[in-house]
Design a protein around this motif. Structure first.
Motif, PDB file in Angstrom:
ATOM      1  N   TRP A  76      -3.129  19.171  -1.843  1.00 40.22           N
ATOM      2  CA  TRP A  76      -3.899  18.375  -0.885  1.00 40.22           C
ATOM      3  C   TRP A  76      -2.952  17.677   0.085  1.00 40.22           C
ATOM      4  N   PHE A  88     -11.513  13.547  -0.539  1.00 44.03           N
ATOM      5  CA  PHE A  88     -10.629  13.927  -1.643  1.00 44.03           C
ATOM      6  C   PHE A  88     -11.288  13.633  -2.987  1.00 44.03           C
ATOM      7  N   HIS A  91     -13.943  16.081  -3.707  1.00 39.07           N
ATOM      8  CA  HIS A  91     -13.365  17.369  -4.066  1.00 39.07           C
ATOM      9  C   HIS A  91     -12.961  17.386  -5.551  1.00 39.07           C
TER      10      HIS A  91
END
Lengths: 431, 431
Positions: A76, A88, A91
């Motif tokens: 990432w 994030f 995710h």
């Protein structure tokens, strides 16, 4: 801001606190304060440190969960993390197979919190500011975008949250200055662990008063007669002007909780914490109605924003005890702060353990500057344990936390402590 | 009855069901049905087999949890287990450090369920009867003693449960005879997975009707227009006399759930399953009020009896979809059956996956004989997957489950399947 997350290290850290009965209560008889610890390493050299908290056996499961979730962090980009922390976090949760283990609860949620907290430490270091300040400088729109709204809209819409946050923008600067000058109020739990005898309790309450504390919490929920005696002793030392809170750590059924509150009310109790099962919104609501004006305080075991939403909507939570590492870390904590502010319920975060004081101070300070805009009836729990292991430990002046100034989330445990307390191989455990 | 539990084996079993999109729904996109499998071995030679169910990645965490919990089973005498199964289950949960990982939720609860289910398989084998019959032959007092009442008394007292159970004693024999003669009603989910196209959906619905099914469930919750079309197609095939249920697998917020129900109502929906977050008692209650007479069905992700208690008390659960392996196994399932009966809510257990049909049939049959005393509005979910791997697979006659006759909990997976599907080393995964 260059680079990406290239390595995720996990460590099982345990502190043998059970040897002195520090932290003993009606349910958690002999905890060994532990951290499922995560280090996110970037190819640019930055490190994000974070953890979730457990109390000993089973910490290896939280570590394993952090490792599984952490795999999703690899690759990432740091710039993308900084630009969209909520994306994030979402995710990390988007693995449809792992979801089955929760959803959003228990070990997998603890693992998520460890990784998300480490990511926020990384964000703070990347932008060069402590996390409370990173959050307090975000625009209302950016803050709203941290939150997963899917299950929250029936109580609070993103639009209403945006409006609430925008109202606080003009006062941010003044409150930040006040925070830097005065700090943020705290209370102490160090006096009242259940494993301590009356003499130690009285001595510690006297020390608390001498140190300047004006709010003290006792553990209750074992034997009622003992609790009546202990609370009366504490109240005698505290005098009429200081606050006394009690905490049953979930050990009672609803009817017993009401009985306890009635028996202890003569000691002038401000809040009754975790009277019963942390999952039981309806029982907490019934207890809250029965024991008013004593407030029901809960939330340290509430595992996600959906639970907080219900506790708040049902009037079951007069004090919101958000934990920094049981829901899914900073992003979900922001959701809870918004929900609490919308219901005008003060947030007094759960702390203690290992490192929880270090984390929650950021959440409360951000709440004051940019969300609720208030310190009234708000205090951060303080327990004087294990701060010496942290690279950026909490700093108190009298009964107030001073705002952290170093970049990051104050989550980093010193390398030598990480080596010594690693379980089972560290010197503390093999020695 | 001699001997004690001397060894606890755990196995990570995974079936690559995602390869054909069997089991796909709005949230669980591509599950690999998995079992965190436990074998309790006694020095007398008896084995108890049990498991919890997951959908792939993360199954190793459930296995690790079962192993940690399973350590507490070692040394437990078989005679004591048979005499006091509830005492054994409470002992497994009594580790105050492990409790922090839940409490009573998520991975640690899945691990508990696996061990408790294996213990009940052992009980059945020790007394020489299938678990439904073991339970159905217990006295009301023995049944009440299976339950941990601490957090339940505000809705149902042990005394009231005892009275309820005693009323059913006179009819037990007749209902058992009827169960043996007629079986227990079932419904099928095999037709309506979200990954199937319209042609396959219609074909499978036709096959279901031809096979004699009179209740069919479809997955919904992705695209509303698709769902309207799919439900209308299914209703056309089913005709007016059969029941059609829908399942959103938690994919919707409260307002969307109501919108979905209104749009699909013309297809005559009997229940709407898991419309939103499985933790959200209050949203389910609001949805239930809004979409009546369509019933809200939920419970497959409810992690303990405290959650069921609230869903039932709040009118948030018109159909109780108890799972055999997400709450803490048989003992907690008995608590849920008692709560549901006290609220006059039918239990239609969650099944499918791997082995859940095998387990829940015991719970429903016991419920009919000794708890609710009724099969009205009650059906066991049936999915035609993976039964070939079981030593004592479910047997259906038309749309009815026939009662198991072999001793134990029907939980045993064949040794050759355990070898082939072990993850990651089994031939299915290495081949």
């Amino acid at each position: 801001m260059d680079g990406a997350i290239v390595d995720v290290e996990t460590v099982d850290l345990r502190f043998p606190t059970s040897r002195a009965l520090d932290g003993s209560d009606a349910v958690n008889e002999a905890p060994d304060y532990s951290a499922a610890y995560v280090v996110l390493r970037t190819d640019g050299g930055l490190e994000g440190h974070g953890f979730t908290f457990t109390i000993g056996r089973g910490n290896e499961l939280a570590v394993a969960a952090a490792e599984v979730i952490g795999r999703r962090a690899r690759g990432w980009p740091v710039a993308e993390l900084v630009a969209d922390p909520g994306g994030f976090a979402r995710h990390l949760q988007a693995d449809s197979q792992l979801r089955w283990l929760g959803p959003a609860k228990g070990t997998i949620q603890l693992g998520l919190a460890a990784v998300v907290n480490a990511a926020w430490d990384l964000i703070g270091k990347a932008v060069g500011a402590p996390v409370w300040k990173v959050l307090a400088d975000m625009s209302p729109r950016q803050l709203v975008d941290l939150v997963d709204w899917r299950y929250l809209r029936d109580t609070l819409t993103p639009e209403a949250a945006l409006e609430m946050l925008e109202k606080q923008v003009p006062g941010r600067e003044e409150r930040e200055a006040r925070l830097r000058a005065e700090g943020y109020p705290a209370y102490t739990t160090s006096a009242g662990w259940l494993g301590y005898d009356d003499d130690k309790l009285v001595r510690l309450c006297r020390e608390a008063v001498a140190t300047g504390w004006d709010a003290v919490k006792l553990k209750v929920g074992g034997d009622l007669a003992d609790d009546v005696r202990r609370c009366a002793l504490a109240r005698e030392v505290l005098g009429p002007g200081r606050r006394l809170m009690i905490d049953a750590n979930q050990n009672l059924g609803a009817a017993d909780a009401v009985r306890w509150a009635e028996a202890l009310a003569p000691s002038d109790i401000w809040w009754f914490e975790e009277p019963t099962s942390p999952d039981d919104v309806l029982a907490h609501a019934a207890i809250a109605r029965a024991i008013a004006p004593i407030r029901v305080a809960t939330g340290e075991h509430a595992h996600n924003a959906v639970m907080f939403k219900q506790f708040l909507a049902a009037g079951a939570m007069g004090v919101c005890q958000l934990d920094a590492a049981r829901p899914g870390g900073v992003d979900e904590a922001v959701a809870v702060l918004l929900l609490a502010a919308a219901h005008d319920v003060p947030v007094c975060p759960h702390a203690g353990g290992v490192g929880l004081c270090e984390l929650v101070q950021h959440l409360s300070m951000f709440d004051y500057v940019a969300v609720s805009g208030s310190r009234e009836d708000r205090m951060i729990e303080y327990v004087d344990h294990l701060h010496e292991h942290f690279a950026d430990p909490v700093r108190l002046r009298g009964p107030s936390y001073l705002p952290p100034t170093r970049p990051g989330y104050s989550a980093e445990i010193l390398a030598e402590s990480r080596a010594a307390y690693a379980f089972p191989g560290g010197s503390v455990w093999t020695g």
